[in-house]
Design a protein around this motif. Structure first.
Motif, short mmCIF file in Angstrom:
data_model
loop_
_atom_site.label_atom_id
_atom_site.label_comp_id
_atom_site.label_asym_id
_atom_site.label_seq_id
_atom_site.Cartn_x
_atom_site.Cartn_y
_atom_site.Cartn_z
N THR A 192 -5.41 2.64 4.95
CA THR A 192 -4.35 3.73 4.42
C THR A 192 -3.61 3.30 3.12
OG1 THR A 192 -3.93 3.98 6.77
CG2 THR A 192 -2.12 5.12 5.49
N LYS A 193 -3.67 4.50 2.43
CA LYS A 193 -2.93 4.01 1.21
C LYS A 193 -1.85 5.30 0.81
CE LYS A 193 -3.66 2.46 -3.63
NZ LYS A 193 -2.81 1.27 -3.48
N ASP A 194 -0.62 5.11 0.34
CA ASP A 194 0.43 6.12 -0.04
C ASP A 194 0.44 7.13 1.33
OD1 ASP A 194 0.51 5.13 -2.69
OD2 ASP A 194 -1.13 6.27 -3.13
N ASN A 246 0.77 -0.95 -0.11
CA ASN A 246 -0.03 0.19 -0.11
C ASN A 246 0.89 1.29 -0.12
OD1 ASN A 246 -2.23 -1.50 0.10
ND2 ASN A 246 -3.09 -0.95 1.95
N ASN A 247 2.26 1.00 -0.24
CA ASN A 247 3.10 2.22 -0.14
C ASN A 247 3.01 3.00 1.12
OD1 ASN A 247 5.11 3.89 -1.26
ND2 ASN A 247 3.57 5.21 -2.12
N TYR A 250 -12.60 -2.97 1.49
CA TYR A 250 -11.44 -3.46 2.22
C TYR A 250 -11.62 -4.86 2.95
CZ TYR A 250 -10.54 1.52 1.88
OH TYR A 250 -10.13 2.77 1.42
#
Length: 741
Positions: free
Chosen positions: A498-500, A460-461, A553
């Protein structure tokens, strides 16, 4: 006139002195309690002789003494016995009032054993009033309490009463089941009266379930047993039942004979009861009670007459005083009646609320048992799914099959996680989670958890940052497994939503008292956040932000509920700070005890060092009725270079252990024929040394004592982790090898 006033003052002073001297005559509590017990025993003897009103007087005396010393247990017992007596003499409404009073006192005193008896009597009263559903509610409450107190011999009568009530409701199948259970328990504890009555009533149920022959046989057996022991009331009912059964089957002559016997015995029993319930009997008791008081008053009057010539004035004053007291008594009586009616209404409503509460508790228990049963049934086939998937992945599948097998493995692991989450919630709600503290490095534990979850974060970075307070020691004595579960759930949630972005994991000291620390943990992310209205129910089971979030999700909605439950078990607190679109911060605090040293865990390569034990001579017996599970377990053992025989039932397993030397038995529980529990009990009668593992999907802790009593050495839950399975086998074999040296 002054002389008259002097006489009046003298009388008042004499009465005051008499009352004062009487109040000083007091007994110690032990003596009073002995008197209470004696009166209760006397009353029971009176009831056995059908002297009901004499019994009531003794109960009333005992009640006054119990109230005097404020013995709640005795007060509850006496109210219950008075209610039972009122039921016998056919005063059902009065009986309910007394029994409800007993109910309240016994619940307050936590006297569950006698409360169960009160519930049973309430069931009998409501049955006599033909309010059968209310009767069944009280019978169920009574049975639950008797079973909780392990008083199974008392359950027989409750089961009998439930069966009779179901007959009244014409629910003959339920009546049959309850009466058969009553017969089983009555036989076990030699309760002949209950056994005879249950058999007679079973006859009625069987007849209406189209088993006329069985019905008459059961009723005859019950009648013969009742005659042998001279149980007149049971005999009377037996005559009536057999009369009805023979009439229905066309044997009118025999039906008529039984009916005549029933009428004759009924008349005899009713005559005895009437003779002890007549109005003359009541008046006789009242006169007897009044005689002593009148004698005393006459003696006083004679003494006063001999002492002075003012008897006429004294009589006038007495009449005036009695008139005033009578008016006061009448006023108090009316007020007391109003209060009693109000109290009775409140007592009745309270009793209904109690029954409703117990129904809710029973429903909760039923839900827990249902979930446990469902998860057990799911784990059994899941053992085949995960086992076969792992085997196929290890047997060089085709390249185009690998991804499919990995997807299947992922789905199996996900389903297993979901099942384990449900079991965890069940255990938390039932307060059956035990704390298992040990010394460990908190900093190392958090670091390892972050490392384990880092691959998901990278996908997810996400960058995960650890901030560990320099003033906080590294080593603590606590339940590290539960702390790991909490951190894995919270950090995993942060990664999922959460992403980035970034996630911060913090641990720092907020209080210290000698070697006791209060540690604050924070899991903060800059993900999607949570709206204010969703935060209130976020820690509830099966709760997520929304249906859209659930679909996007994934997840079961159990993670945060488990987190909250575990934190409460560890005597901690949890809170949430979040804003939609700006991220979330979960904060929890735990009390932790400082530990100086942490024992190093020795890594063992199970079954790698062949020289450590000669595996060729090891024999293992697998007892499993499921063909797929047989194949999987055998392949796992063969891969570990262990020999095994496979049997699909408990009877053959017993014979195999008798005829061949085995080092370990892997025993399934649910099988055709005898169960794994019974097979193990039999094996333990002739072989105490062999290691027996329960290889089963059963995980409910309530039943763990059954495995211990049967003689199992340990339990391996299906599906299992390969490493755990190898470890238990290795330790068992090493132990046996060292004992034979």
């Amino acid at each position: 006139m002054s002389r008259i006033n002097n006489y009046i003052c003298a009388i008042i002073m004499l009465l005051s002195f008499s009352a004062s001297s009487q109040s000083t005559i007091d007994e110690d509590e032990e003596t009073i309690q002995n008197t209470i017990n004696f009166r209760i025993d006397q009353a029971q003897q009176d009831i056995d002789k059908n002297a009901y009103y004499e019994a009531r007087e003794k109960y009333n005396e005992a009640l006054q003494l119990a109230i005097k010393i404020d013995n709640k247990k005795s007060i509850g017992i006496i109210y219950s016995k008075i209610g039972k007596l009122q039921y016998i003499i056919e005063e059902p409404d009065e009986a309910i009032k007394s029994l409800i009073k007993a109910n309240e006192v016994q619940r307050f005193a936590k006297d569950d054993i006698n409360l169960a008896e009160t519930y049973k009597t309430l069931g009998n009263v409501y049955t006599s009033k033909k309010q059968y559903q209310q009767a069944l509610d009280y019978y169920k409450s009574s049975k639950t309490l008797f079973e909780q107190e392990d008083l199974n011999n008392f359950v027989a009568e409750v089961l009998l009463n439930e069966g009779i009530t179901y007959i009244h409701l014409k629910d003959y199948e339920n009546a049959k089941q309850h009466l058969l259970k009553s017969i089983t328990v009555a036989r076990r504890y030699d309760l002949d009266k209950i056994l005879s009555s249950a058999k007679i009533n079973l006859g009625t149920s069987l007849f209406y379930l189209n088993d006329a022959t069985g019905a008459i046989n059961q009723a005859n057996e019950g009648l013969a047993l009742a005659k042998k022991n001279k149980f007149n009331n049971v005999i009377n009912n037996g005559y009536l039942v057999l009369s009805n059964l023979n009439q229905e089957t066309g044997n009118y002559k025999l039906a008529n004979e039984y009916l005549k016997k029933h009428i004759a015995l009924s008349d005899s029993l009713i005559e005895v009861k009437r003779s002890n319930m007549s109005q003359e009997k009541r008046m006789q008791l009242l006169i007897e009670n009044q005689t002593e008081y009148q004698k005393e008053q006459l003696a006083n009057l004679e003494e006063q007459k001999a002492a002075n010539n003012l008897n006429k004035l004294t009589t006038i004053l007495s009449i005036a005083l009695i008139t005033i007291l009578s008016l006061l008594t009448l006023s108090l009586y009316k007020n007391n009646n109003i209060r009693l009616k109000t109290n009775n209404m409140l007592h009745k409503k309270n009793a209904e609320l109690i029954v409703s509460k117990e129904k809710a508790e029973l429903a909760s228990k039923t839900k827990a048992n249902f979930l446990s049963t469902v998860t057990h049934e799911l784990r059994t086939p899941l053992y085949a799914v995960t086992g076969l998937t792992n085997m196929l992945l290890e047997e060089n599948p085709k390249p185009n099959q690998i991804q499919h097998l990995k997807s299947l493995k992922f789905s199996g692991d996900y389903l297993l996680t979901f099942i384990n989450d449900i079991l965890q919630i069940n255990k938390i709600e039932a307060n059956k989670v035990e704390i298992e503290p040990e010394a460990f490095s908190l900093k190392k534990k958090i670091t390892n958890i972050i490392a384990a979850l880092n691959n998901s974060a990278t996908d997810n970075n996400i960058n995960i940052h650890l901030e560990y307070d320099t003033n906080l020691p590294e080593n603590f004595f606590a339940d590290q497994i539960k702390i790991s579960q909490i951190l894995i759930n919270l950090i995993g949630n942060a990664i999922k939503f959460t992403k980035d972005g970034d996630i911060w994991v913090r641990a720092y000291q907020i209080a210290k008292n000698n070697d006791q620390f209060t540690v604050r943990f924070e899991i903060e992310d800059n993900g999607i956040g949570i709206s204010q209205e969703k935060q209130n129910q976020l820690f509830e089971s099966f709760s997520q932000g929304s249906i859209q979030i659930n679909r996007k999700y994934g997840g079961t909605g159990l993670g945060l509920s488990i987190v909250k439950g575990l934190i409460q078990i560890l005597k901690g607190t949890i809170s949430l700070e979040s804003e939609l679109g700006k991220g979330s911060k979960f904060i929890f605090e735990l009390p932790l005890k400082y530990a100086e040293k942490v024992a190093k865990v020795k890594q063992v390569n199970y079954f790698k060092d062949i020289n450590e034990i000669d595996l060729k001579d090891i024999n293992i017996l697998v007892v499993e009725d499921n063909k797929i599970n047989q194949m999987i377990t055998k392949k796992i053992l063969n891969k570990m270079k262990l020999n095994c025989d496979v049997i699909d039932n408990g009877e053959d397993a017993v014979e195999m252990v008798k005829n061949k030397k085995y080092h370990v038995v892997l025993m399934d529980i649910h099988m055709p024929g005898i169960s794994g529990l019974e097979a193990t009990r039999i094996i333990r009668t002739f072989n105490k040394e062999i290691t027996i593992f329960a290889l089963t999907a059963v995980t409910l802790e309530d039943k763990m004592h059954e495995f211990d009593e049967a003689g199992f050495d340990d339990i391996i839950s299906k599906p299992f982790k390969q490493e755990d399975f190898e470890k238990k086998l290795f330790e068992a074999l090493i132990k046996q090898d060292s004992e034979t040296v």
